[in-house]
Design an enzyme around this catalytic site. Structure first.
Site, PDB file in Angstrom:
ATOM      1  N   GLN A 119      -0.412   0.921   7.448  1.00  0.00           N
ATOM      2  CA  GLN A 119       0.876   1.236   6.827  1.00  0.00           C
ATOM      3  C   GLN A 119       1.040   2.926   6.907  1.00  0.00           C
ATOM      4  O   GLN A 119       2.191   3.356   6.924  1.00  0.00           O
ATOM      5  CB  GLN A 119       0.927   0.861   5.373  1.00  0.00           C
ATOM      6  CG  GLN A 119       0.026   1.587   4.347  1.00  0.00           C
ATOM      7  CD  GLN A 119      -1.461   1.066   4.104  1.00  0.00           C
ATOM      8  OE1 GLN A 119      -1.776   0.227   5.153  1.00  0.00           O
ATOM      9  NE2 GLN A 119      -2.253   1.660   3.467  1.00  0.00           N
ATOM     10  N   HIS A 147       6.611  -9.771 -12.728  1.00  0.00           N
ATOM     11  CA  HIS A 147       5.842  -8.818 -13.384  1.00  0.00           C
ATOM     12  C   HIS A 147       5.899  -7.489 -13.039  1.00  0.00           C
ATOM     13  O   HIS A 147       5.572  -6.436 -13.975  1.00  0.00           O
ATOM     14  CB  HIS A 147       4.366  -9.397 -13.479  1.00  0.00           C
ATOM     15  CG  HIS A 147       4.381 -10.575 -14.439  1.00  0.00           C
ATOM     16  ND1 HIS A 147       3.672 -11.763 -13.941  1.00  0.00           N
ATOM     17  CD2 HIS A 147       4.840 -10.943 -15.662  1.00  0.00           C
ATOM     18  CE1 HIS A 147       3.880 -12.803 -14.859  1.00  0.00           C
ATOM     19  NE2 HIS A 147       4.723 -12.177 -15.910  1.00  0.00           N
ATOM     20  N   ALA A 172      -0.824  -7.558  -0.067  1.00  0.00           N
ATOM     21  CA  ALA A 172      -0.655  -6.545  -1.209  1.00  0.00           C
ATOM     22  C   ALA A 172      -2.256  -5.925  -1.344  1.00  0.00           C
ATOM     23  O   ALA A 172      -3.080  -6.273  -0.768  1.00  0.00           O
ATOM     24  CB  ALA A 172      -0.240  -7.358  -2.403  1.00  0.00           C
ATOM     25  N   MET A 173      -2.185  -4.964  -2.325  1.00  0.00           N
ATOM     26  CA  MET A 173      -3.521  -4.308  -2.700  1.00  0.00           C
ATOM     27  C   MET A 173      -4.635  -5.480  -2.784  1.00  0.00           C
ATOM     28  O   MET A 173      -4.336  -6.505  -3.528  1.00  0.00           O
ATOM     29  CB  MET A 173      -3.492  -3.535  -4.029  1.00  0.00           C
ATOM     30  CG  MET A 173      -2.562  -2.351  -3.781  1.00  0.00           C
ATOM     31  SD  MET A 173      -3.171  -1.070  -2.791  1.00  0.00           S
ATOM     32  CE  MET A 173      -4.545  -0.533  -3.788  1.00  0.00           C
ATOM     33  N   ASN A 174      -5.841  -5.365  -2.645  1.00  0.00           N
ATOM     34  CA  ASN A 174      -7.118  -6.285  -2.966  1.00  0.00           C
ATOM     35  C   ASN A 174      -6.611  -7.607  -2.506  1.00  0.00           C
ATOM     36  O   ASN A 174      -7.220  -8.567  -2.962  1.00  0.00           O
ATOM     37  CB  ASN A 174      -7.116  -6.219  -4.639  1.00  0.00           C
ATOM     38  CG  ASN A 174      -7.492  -4.959  -4.954  1.00  0.00           C
ATOM     39  OD1 ASN A 174      -7.929  -3.948  -4.322  1.00  0.00           O
ATOM     40  ND2 ASN A 174      -7.369  -4.897  -6.173  1.00  0.00           N
ATOM     41  N   GLU A 198      -5.443   0.138   7.373  1.00  0.00           N
ATOM     42  CA  GLU A 198      -4.526   0.803   6.560  1.00  0.00           C
ATOM     43  C   GLU A 198      -3.519   1.479   7.540  1.00  0.00           C
ATOM     44  O   GLU A 198      -2.942   2.570   7.570  1.00  0.00           O
ATOM     45  CB  GLU A 198      -5.174   2.261   6.102  1.00  0.00           C
ATOM     46  CG  GLU A 198      -6.585   1.753   5.098  1.00  0.00           C
ATOM     47  CD  GLU A 198      -6.279   1.208   3.983  1.00  0.00           C
ATOM     48  OE1 GLU A 198      -4.907   1.195   3.610  1.00  0.00           O
ATOM     49  OE2 GLU A 198      -7.192   0.854   3.099  1.00  0.00           O
ATOM     50  N   CYS A 241      -1.180 -12.573  -8.523  1.00  0.00           N
ATOM     51  CA  CYS A 241      -0.932 -11.553  -9.794  1.00  0.00           C
ATOM     52  C   CYS A 241      -1.735 -12.435 -10.815  1.00  0.00           C
ATOM     53  O   CYS A 241      -2.489 -13.263 -10.512  1.00  0.00           O
ATOM     54  CB  CYS A 241       0.562 -11.845  -9.988  1.00  0.00           C
ATOM     55  SG  CYS A 241       1.067 -11.106 -11.385  1.00  0.00           S
ATOM     56  N   CYS A 289       3.006  -9.972  -8.960  1.00  0.00           N
ATOM     57  CA  CYS A 289       4.177 -10.966  -8.348  1.00  0.00           C
ATOM     58  C   CYS A 289       5.351 -10.003  -8.790  1.00  0.00           C
ATOM     59  O   CYS A 289       5.335  -9.138  -9.342  1.00  0.00           O
ATOM     60  CB  CYS A 289       4.188 -12.221  -9.193  1.00  0.00           C
ATOM     61  SG  CYS A 289       4.743 -12.119 -10.764  1.00  0.00           S
ATOM     62  N   CYS A 300      -0.926 -13.601 -13.119  1.00  0.00           N
ATOM     63  CA  CYS A 300      -0.145 -14.851 -13.720  1.00  0.00           C
ATOM     64  C   CYS A 300      -0.509 -16.132 -12.799  1.00  0.00           C
ATOM     65  O   CYS A 300      -0.359 -17.367 -13.163  1.00  0.00           O
ATOM     66  CB  CYS A 300       1.200 -14.844 -13.940  1.00  0.00           C
ATOM     67  SG  CYS A 300       2.001 -14.642 -12.232  1.00  0.00           S
TER      68      CYS A 300
HETATM   69 ZN   LIG Z   1       2.842 -12.248 -12.243  1.00  0.00          ZN
END
Ligand SMILES: [Zn+2]
Length: 189
Positions: A85, A179, A10-12, A83, A140, A176, A142
């Site tokens: 993608q 979220h 994912a990003m970052n 990059e 994420c 995630c 969380c």
């Molecule tokens: Zn989350």
């Protein structure tokens, strides 16, 4: 046997830092590695790959690699694509030809999905044909694994728009799946 690798996250998730480290590792043992990025990605200025933690290196565009004579490509011990993608299906197939017929490993880094949780074209093709596929994990807010790349603005999460919206790394956050569905960009939103 050379292989086609796809490292996604994912990003970052420090994909770019990993790409630069892979290049460093080859060079450190006296091997030649070539850094490329897809032509769509001009966020960091021309022909530079730059990671959030400050590492950066010169690179060429993927289209320039694919225009190189075979003899020149064969001089490299490894091709690294960042990059990825944004690559087209045909460009991924051309990278697989470099692996299969020139025996040069190709290591690709990129996002798996866009802000609507759909596969990017380059990532979709790599998932179909890469020899090795591995996730680079990030979390994420969380603490769960982040798999979605939410696009947001002042009003909150953005669900509609074009797939590619460049020049705006600060308009995305890795969430995630739960979220992302709830559109919660942080604990108090
Ligand atoms: Zn989350």
């Amino acid at each position: 046997m050379a292989k086609l690798y796809f490292y996604y996250g994912a990003m970052n998730s420090s994909k770019t830092a990993n790409a630069l480290m892979t290049h460093f590792n080859y060079e450190e043992v006296g091997q030649k590695a070539l850094l490329c990025k897809t032509d769509t990605d001009t966020r960091d200025g021309v022909r530079v790959i730059r990671s959030r933690i400050g590492l950066e290196m010169e690179c060429i565009f993927l289209s320039e690699l694919l225009d190189m004579p075979e003899e020149k490509i064969k001089e490299y011990d490894c091709i690294i694509v960042d990059e990825v993608q944004f690559a087209t299906k045909n460009q991924i197939d051309a990278l697989s030809d470099i692996v299969d017929f020139l025996e040069v490993p190709v290591v690709c880094y990129g996002l798996r999905t866009d802000f609507q949780n759909n596969l990017f074209p380059g990532s979709e093709r790599l998932i179909a044909i890469a020899d090795t596929i591995q996730e680079i994990k990030t979390v994420c807010w969380c603490g769960r694994k982040a798999t979605a790349n939410a696009r947001f603005n002042k009003e909150g999460i953005v669900r509609d728009g074009e797939q590619v919206f460049l020049g705006a790394n600060d308009s995305y956050v890795a969430l995630c799946r739960k979220h992302y569905k709830l559109g919660m960009l942080g604990p108090n939103e």
